[in-house]
Design a protein around this motif. Structure first.
Motif, PDB file in Angstrom:
ATOM      1  N   VAL A 166      50.918  36.228  19.013  1.00 23.93           N
ATOM      2  CA  VAL A 166      51.727  36.257  20.231  1.00 23.93           C
ATOM      3  C   VAL A 166      50.842  36.047  21.469  1.00 23.93           C
ATOM      4  O   VAL A 166      51.016  36.684  22.480  1.00 23.93           O
ATOM      5  CB  VAL A 166      52.546  37.573  20.355  1.00 23.93           C
ATOM      6  N   ALA A 167      49.904  35.119  21.352  1.00 22.61           N
ATOM      7  CA  ALA A 167      49.047  34.782  22.492  1.00 22.61           C
ATOM      8  C   ALA A 167      49.883  34.079  23.561  1.00 22.61           C
ATOM      9  O   ALA A 167      50.947  33.541  23.282  1.00 22.61           O
ATOM     10  CB  ALA A 167      47.902  33.882  22.029  1.00 22.61           C
ATOM     11  N   VAL A 168      49.377  34.093  24.774  1.00 25.77           N
ATOM     12  CA  VAL A 168      50.087  33.485  25.898  1.00 25.77           C
ATOM     13  C   VAL A 168      50.317  32.002  25.615  1.00 25.77           C
ATOM     14  O   VAL A 168      49.403  31.285  25.224  1.00 25.77           O
ATOM     15  CB  VAL A 168      49.289  33.666  27.213  1.00 25.77           C
ATOM     16  N   SER A 169      51.544  31.568  25.825  1.00 29.03           N
ATOM     17  CA  SER A 169      51.900  30.178  25.558  1.00 29.03           C
ATOM     18  C   SER A 169      51.970  29.387  26.862  1.00 29.03           C
ATOM     19  O   SER A 169      51.980  29.949  27.953  1.00 29.03           O
ATOM     20  CB  SER A 169      53.257  30.114  24.857  1.00 29.03           C
ATOM     21  N   ARG A 170      52.076  28.074  26.724  1.00 28.68           N
ATOM     22  CA  ARG A 170      52.221  27.197  27.886  1.00 28.68           C
ATOM     23  C   ARG A 170      53.514  27.538  28.637  1.00 28.68           C
ATOM     24  O   ARG A 170      53.558  27.539  29.858  1.00 28.68           O
ATOM     25  CB  ARG A 170      52.211  25.741  27.444  1.00 28.68           C
ATOM     26  N   ILE A 171      54.570  27.852  27.898  1.00 26.24           N
ATOM     27  CA  ILE A 171      55.846  28.214  28.534  1.00 26.24           C
ATOM     28  C   ILE A 171      55.661  29.478  29.368  1.00 26.24           C
ATOM     29  O   ILE A 171      56.176  29.587  30.474  1.00 26.24           O
ATOM     30  CB  ILE A 171      56.952  28.421  27.477  1.00 26.24           C
ATOM     31  N   GLY A 172      54.914  30.447  28.828  1.00 24.14           N
ATOM     32  CA  GLY A 172      54.642  31.675  29.559  1.00 24.14           C
ATOM     33  C   GLY A 172      53.887  31.413  30.852  1.00 24.14           C
ATOM     34  O   GLY A 172      54.146  32.052  31.872  1.00 24.14           O
ATOM     35  N   LYS A 173      52.975  30.454  30.811  1.00 17.97           N
ATOM     36  CA  LYS A 173      52.233  30.112  32.028  1.00 17.97           C
ATOM     37  C   LYS A 173      53.141  29.437  33.059  1.00 17.97           C
ATOM     38  O   LYS A 173      53.041  29.706  34.247  1.00 17.97           O
ATOM     39  CB  LYS A 173      51.042  29.225  31.682  1.00 17.97           C
ATOM     40  N   TRP A 174      54.033  28.558  32.605  1.00 18.11           N
ATOM     41  CA  TRP A 174      54.998  27.936  33.514  1.00 18.11           C
ATOM     42  C   TRP A 174      55.907  29.005  34.115  1.00 18.11           C
ATOM     43  O   TRP A 174      56.208  28.984  35.309  1.00 18.11           O
ATOM     44  CB  TRP A 174      55.834  26.887  32.769  1.00 18.11           C
ATOM     45  N   LYS A 175      56.358  29.927  33.264  1.00 23.63           N
ATOM     46  CA  LYS A 175      57.218  31.018  33.733  1.00 23.63           C
ATOM     47  C   LYS A 175      56.515  31.790  34.832  1.00 23.63           C
ATOM     48  O   LYS A 175      57.094  32.082  35.877  1.00 23.63           O
ATOM     49  CB  LYS A 175      57.563  31.933  32.552  1.00 23.63           C
ATOM     50  N   THR A 176      55.257  32.104  34.624  1.00 24.97           N
ATOM     51  CA  THR A 176      54.501  32.864  35.610  1.00 24.97           C
ATOM     52  C   THR A 176      54.375  32.084  36.917  1.00 24.97           C
ATOM     53  O   THR A 176      54.553  32.652  37.999  1.00 24.97           O
ATOM     54  CB  THR A 176      53.107  33.223  35.060  1.00 24.97           C
ATOM     55  N   GLY A 177      54.109  30.789  36.835  1.00 28.31           N
ATOM     56  CA  GLY A 177      53.991  29.975  38.036  1.00 28.31           C
ATOM     57  C   GLY A 177      55.284  29.942  38.846  1.00 28.31           C
ATOM     58  O   GLY A 177      55.266  30.148  40.068  1.00 28.31           O
ATOM     59  N   PHE A 178      56.402  29.697  38.173  1.00 23.11           N
ATOM     60  CA  PHE A 178      57.691  29.682  38.866  1.00 23.11           C
ATOM     61  C   PHE A 178      58.005  31.063  39.453  1.00 23.11           C
ATOM     62  O   PHE A 178      58.468  31.183  40.587  1.00 23.11           O
ATOM     63  CB  PHE A 178      58.823  29.260  37.913  1.00 23.11           C
ATOM     64  N   GLN A 179      57.749  32.098  38.661  1.00 21.47           N
ATOM     65  CA  GLN A 179      58.063  33.471  39.073  1.00 21.47           C
ATOM     66  C   GLN A 179      57.250  33.872  40.296  1.00 21.47           C
ATOM     67  O   GLN A 179      57.804  34.398  41.266  1.00 21.47           O
ATOM     68  CB  GLN A 179      57.752  34.378  37.882  1.00 21.47           C
ATOM     69  N   MET A 180      55.949  33.626  40.266  1.00 17.59           N
ATOM     70  CA  MET A 180      55.092  34.029  41.380  1.00 17.59           C
ATOM     71  C   MET A 180      55.460  33.251  42.654  1.00 17.59           C
ATOM     72  O   MET A 180      55.513  33.832  43.735  1.00 17.59           O
ATOM     73  CB  MET A 180      53.613  33.812  41.030  1.00 17.59           C
ATOM     74  N   THR A 181      55.728  31.959  42.511  1.00 20.72           N
ATOM     75  CA  THR A 181      56.125  31.150  43.663  1.00 20.72           C
ATOM     76  C   THR A 181      57.458  31.635  44.228  1.00 20.72           C
ATOM     77  O   THR A 181      57.609  31.803  45.453  1.00 20.72           O
ATOM     78  CB  THR A 181      56.223  29.660  43.264  1.00 20.72           C
ATOM     79  N   ALA A 182      58.410  31.868  43.344  1.00 15.45           N
ATOM     80  CA  ALA A 182      59.745  32.308  43.777  1.00 15.45           C
ATOM     81  C   ALA A 182      59.678  33.633  44.519  1.00 15.45           C
ATOM     82  O   ALA A 182      60.276  33.783  45.595  1.00 15.45           O
ATOM     83  CB  ALA A 182      60.661  32.441  42.554  1.00 15.45           C
ATOM     84  N   ILE A 183      58.952  34.584  43.965  1.00 16.58           N
ATOM     85  CA  ILE A 183      58.868  35.908  44.590  1.00 16.58           C
ATOM     86  C   ILE A 183      58.224  35.794  45.973  1.00 16.58           C
ATOM     87  O   ILE A 183      58.709  36.386  46.943  1.00 16.58           O
ATOM     88  CB  ILE A 183      58.116  36.897  43.687  1.00 16.58           C
ATOM     89  N   GLY A 184      57.155  35.013  46.079  1.00 16.86           N
ATOM     90  CA  GLY A 184      56.508  34.832  47.378  1.00 16.86           C
ATOM     91  C   GLY A 184      57.459  34.243  48.409  1.00 16.86           C
ATOM     92  O   GLY A 184      57.518  34.699  49.554  1.00 16.86           O
ATOM     93  N   MET A 185      58.217  33.241  47.999  1.00 17.07           N
ATOM     94  CA  MET A 185      59.172  32.613  48.925  1.00 17.07           C
ATOM     95  C   MET A 185      60.278  33.596  49.324  1.00 17.07           C
ATOM     96  O   MET A 185      60.709  33.609  50.477  1.00 17.07           O
ATOM     97  CB  MET A 185      59.768  31.360  48.284  1.00 17.07           C
ATOM     98  N   MET A 186      60.708  34.409  48.389  1.00 10.95           N
ATOM     99  CA  MET A 186      61.774  35.368  48.693  1.00 10.95           C
ATOM    100  C   MET A 186      61.271  36.500  49.577  1.00 10.95           C
ATOM    101  O   MET A 186      62.013  37.014  50.422  1.00 10.95           O
ATOM    102  CB  MET A 186      62.388  35.890  47.400  1.00 10.95           C
TER     103      MET A 186
END
Length: 190
Positions: free
Chosen positions: A121-141
């Motif tokens: 259950v190592a970090v996947s590419r999807i998990g990294k994309w999720k983190t990028g979208f999440q961090m950007t979204a939270i900052g904008m909000m």
């Protein structure tokens, strides 16, 4: 324990959480924007501390423990404060999905590590994309106010919806990877 720069960056990310929270709620001009800048710097250190630790061979057990804790605390606190600021049904669902996934995957990783299967259950590419979208979204909000007429909060909200979808997708990927081990009917030895 030796205090290295990567570990110091991780510890600073934890220390930034109450400051971001305080800036979010104080009634000062541009306090939310200051909170966004601090949140963004904390998000950058999430990438930087791990990169430096690997590059300089300064990885530590404490750092490996604290890094994901710092990330999850920062995200969870910011999501809860955003929800408190704008308590809507859809935002509540998105926050529950994201925080619920973090708890589920953290528990799954811990359990898999106990079984010696952590790499399943190592970090996947999807998990990294999720983190990028999440961090950007939270900052904008957190920023909230429009910039040059661009509706920053609304764009962040849409990005958070994308992050929630990626959250569910990545959780499915992790659970699917772990399923053969979870479905094994053999008894666990003490």
């Amino acid at each position: 324990m030796i205090l290295t720069l990567p570990l110091l960056l991780t510890m600073m990310r934890v220390a930034a959480i109450p400051v971001v929270l305080a800036l979010f709620y104080v009634d000062w001009p541009y306090a939310r924007q200051m909170a966004t800048v601090l949140y963004t710097l904390a998000g950058i250190t999430d990438w930087l501390d791990g990169w430096l630790a690997r590059r300089w061979n300064q990885e530590s057990k404490f750092g490996a423990f604290l890094d994901p804790v710092a990330d999850k605390l920062l995200v969870a606190v910011c999501l809860v404060m955003l929800l408190r600021d704008d308590p809507g049904g859809m935002l509540a669902v998105v926050v529950a999905v994201i925080i619920g996934r973090e708890i589920t995957i953290s528990a799954l990783r811990e359990w898999m590590a106990e079984l010696g299967q952590r790499t399943s259950v190592a970090v996947s590419r999807i998990g990294k994309w999720k983190t990028g979208f999440q961090m950007t979204a939270i900052g904008m909000m957190i920023w909230r106010i429009p910039v040059l007429g661009i509706p920053i909060y609304e764009i962040g909200y849409v990005l958070l919806l994308v992050a929630a979808a990626l959250t569910l997708w990545s959780m499915f990927v992790y659970l699917r990877a772990a399923w053969p081990i979870m479905a094994d009917r053999r008894e666990l030895s003490d």
